[in-house]
Motif scaffolding. Structure first.
Motif, PDB file in Angstrom:
ATOM      1  N   PRO A 143       0.791  -1.240   0.000  1.00 55.80           N
ATOM      2  CA  PRO A 143       0.000   0.000   0.000  1.00 55.80           C
ATOM      3  C   PRO A 143       0.818   1.282   0.000  1.00 55.80           C
ATOM      4  O   PRO A 143       0.361   2.309  -0.526  1.00 55.80           O
ATOM      5  N   GLU A 144       2.013   1.259   0.584  1.00 60.22           N
ATOM      6  CA  GLU A 144       2.799   2.491   0.693  1.00 60.22           C
ATOM      7  C   GLU A 144       3.441   2.892  -0.633  1.00 60.22           C
ATOM      8  O   GLU A 144       3.942   4.013  -0.769  1.00 60.22           O
ATOM      9  N   ASP A 145       3.447   2.002  -1.619  1.00 60.67           N
ATOM     10  CA  ASP A 145       3.983   2.326  -2.935  1.00 60.67           C
ATOM     11  C   ASP A 145       2.882   2.845  -3.849  1.00 60.67           C
ATOM     12  O   ASP A 145       1.690   2.670  -3.577  1.00 60.67           O
ATOM     13  N   ASN A 146       3.301   3.457  -4.954  1.00 66.46           N
ATOM     14  CA  ASN A 146       2.353   3.802  -6.018  1.00 66.46           C
ATOM     15  C   ASN A 146       3.120   3.904  -7.321  1.00 66.46           C
ATOM     16  O   ASN A 146       4.344   3.763  -7.347  1.00 66.46           O
ATOM     17  N   GLY A 147       2.393   4.140  -8.403  1.00 69.40           N
ATOM     18  CA  GLY A 147       3.046   4.185  -9.698  1.00 69.40           C
ATOM     19  C   GLY A 147       2.227   4.940 -10.723  1.00 69.40           C
ATOM     20  O   GLY A 147       1.059   5.259 -10.503  1.00 69.40           O
ATOM     21  N   ILE A 148       2.864   5.223 -11.860  1.00 68.61           N
ATOM     22  CA  ILE A 148       2.224   5.925 -12.975  1.00 68.61           C
ATOM     23  C   ILE A 148       2.512   5.137 -14.243  1.00 68.61           C
ATOM     24  O   ILE A 148       3.666   4.988 -14.635  1.00 68.61           O
ATOM     25  N   LYS A 149       1.464   4.598 -14.870  1.00 68.04           N
ATOM     26  CA  LYS A 149       1.607   3.829 -16.109  1.00 68.04           C
ATOM     27  C   LYS A 149       0.956   4.607 -17.246  1.00 68.04           C
ATOM     28  O   LYS A 149      -0.133   5.170 -17.085  1.00 68.04           O
TER      29      LYS A 149
END
Length: 489
Positions: A143-149
């Motif tokens: 949960p603490e990560d995120n991303g942009i695709k």
């Protein structure tokens, strides 16, 4: 602005001189401060991914949106909308808002879907006038990560070339720019129902799942609003696990990377089979009625056989990655099929499929791409087709597995290496390369070794496949110890 060539591990400022800039960029001060960026490339195997609030900050998302907007417009005849979706992470709202601001500052119209699976963004890119799409998600990460695709207007992952152009703008390699127009923002969650309808289209009137009991693990993620009804509308009895959008628990001990809850539920409810999605539902893993794990290798094999029998698999060609099990490869070749391997990452599988004309490809981890039905990996689409295949075969999923192929023992261990530069440059460590060479020489044709830096997580992945489990365990332990000793500390 950077005025002299700077090498950033594969991204060279000299590639973006005034002679070959991808867009017209006058030297105008932008309304934000320059970013402090790592010296390693931002874009990995699946977009930009990292810890939310540190690498994935509001400022970064704003500027990524702006430069992506300029790049997308440069390669489009007209400035059509951009599709924007997100998963359930607590940071996704913040990043989506910042990205939308950047895209509209660049002059683009934004259609924000809200909570939506990644393949929904990809589908809507191809089915509408959109020139591209963006998904805010870190897929199977915690949960603490995120991303942009990013996606193209055709629904494929944005090319590495265009990702480099976006990153070049972020780093100042191609000057500074402002857009002459301001785009508009529209919240359009209703478009997600068009995606759901598209999932059914190939199966309606052909497949009836009535009488099948199916357990779905939705991982507290992007698929919670769609998956249950999609299966129920084809007649299945559905039991859903982790079926609320929860940014604190997305992927935590559930979903496609943690199958124990699904295995237990399938046995408890005496279900026919179960499917587990990751946080953004672009991949899945299955379990049979006995709780046995069915990974992407088996899914590709079953779907490949079905397409081959229907003469819908050109040259009987399958595309997989270096992680695919040798047992799978040899079984497919024994059927007379062709088998190509790529580097890990669905973008590499996609590129090879487009290059060769292959219609089916994917990864052991559950990214499955079938060009008959879409241009990107889609967990729900794949699950529907596998359930249909099981129903049409008259056999159980377990029986299909028993009659398919025998896998080679394959062990995969992750070693956490927080230092980004050390992780990306692991091949410069002589102790590790020597250990790999020693293991390969010892096993000969009885096994293989694959060590690589993950493009989505701060880990080095160590995979050993061997003719027997004793060999696999021995060399996995040897290599993990070396990686931990020289990189993890």
């Amino acid at each position: 602005m950077v005025t002299s060539p700077v090498r950033i591990q594969g991204l060279d400022s000299s590639e973006f001189s005034s002679k070959n800039q991808p867009m017209n960029c006058p030297n105008v001060r932008l309304p934000w401060q320059p970013l402090t960026l790592p010296t390693t490339p931002l874009f990995g195997t699946d977009g930009i991914r990292g810890r939310a609030g540190t690498l994935l900050s509001e400022d970064l998302a704003l500027q990524v949106g702006f430069w992506a907007g300029l790049v997308l417009q440069e390669y489009s005849a007209v400035p059509e909308p951009v599709i924007l979706g997100q998963d359930s992470r607590n940071s996704s709202d913040m990043l989506a808002t910042a990205l939308a601001k950047g895209l509209t500052t660049a002059g683009l119209e934004v259609w924000h879907l809200g909570l939506c699976p990644t393949p929904g963004v990809a589908y809507l890119c191809s089915a509408t006038s959109a020139i591209g799409g963006v998904m805010i998600s870190a897929s199977h990460n915690p949960p603490e990560d995120n991303g942009i695709k990013f996606f193209s207007g055709k629904g494929t992952k944005l090319s590495q070339e265009l990702q480099k152009h976006i990153e070049a703008g972020l780093r100042g390699f191609i000057g500074q720019a402002v857009s002459k127009t301001q785009g508009q923002y529209h919240y359009r969650p209703g478009l997600v129902t068009d995606y759901a309808a598209a999932l059914h289209r190939p199966l309606k009137g052909v497949t009836n799942l009535q009488g099948m009991k199916i357990v779905l693990d939705l991982a507290w993620g992007a698929a919670v609003r769609l998956s249950g009804q999609v299966f129920e509308q084809l007649g299945a009895q559905v039991i859903c696990l982790h079926d609320q959008a929860d940014g604190d628990r997305i992927n935590v001990n559930c979903g496609s990377t943690h199958l124990e809850p699904l295995k237990a539920a399938v046995k408890e409810y005496q279900a026919d089979l179960g499917f587990a999605f990751d946080g953004d539902a672009d991949r899945l893993m299955a379990v049979d009625a006995h709780g046995r794990e069915i990974n992407g290798d088996y899914i590709l094999y079953f779907w490949g056989q079905t397409l081959r029998a229907a003469q819908k698999l050109p040259e009987d060609l399958m595309v997989a990655t270096v992680m695919a099990n040798l047992g799978f490869e040899r079984a497919w070749k024994q059927l007379g099929g062709k088998f190509l391997r790529t580097a890990v990452g669905d973008q590499h599988v996609q590129a090879k499929m487009l290059q060769t004309g292959a219609m089916l490809g994917g990864e052991q981890s559950g990214h499955i791409i079938c060009h008959h039905y879409g241009m990107t990996g889609d967990g729900m689409l794949t699950a529907l087709h596998i359930a249909s295949l099981v129903r049409e075969s008259g056999m159980t999923l377990g029986q299909l597995v028993d009659q398919s192929f025998q896998t080679y023992p394959q062990l995969l261990r992750n070693v956490r290496v927080e230092d980004r530069e050390r992780r990306r440059g692991w091949q410069e460590c002589e102790a590790i390369t020597n250990a790999i060479a020693k293991g390969e020489a010892a096993m000969g044709d009885q096994g293989r070794i694959l060590v690589r830096a993950s493009g989505t997580e701060p880990v080095i992945r160590v995979m050993v496949e061997a003719a027997n489990s004793q060999l696999a365990h021995h060399w996995t332990s040897e290599l993990v110890n070396v990686v931990e000793r020289y990189l993890a500390n």
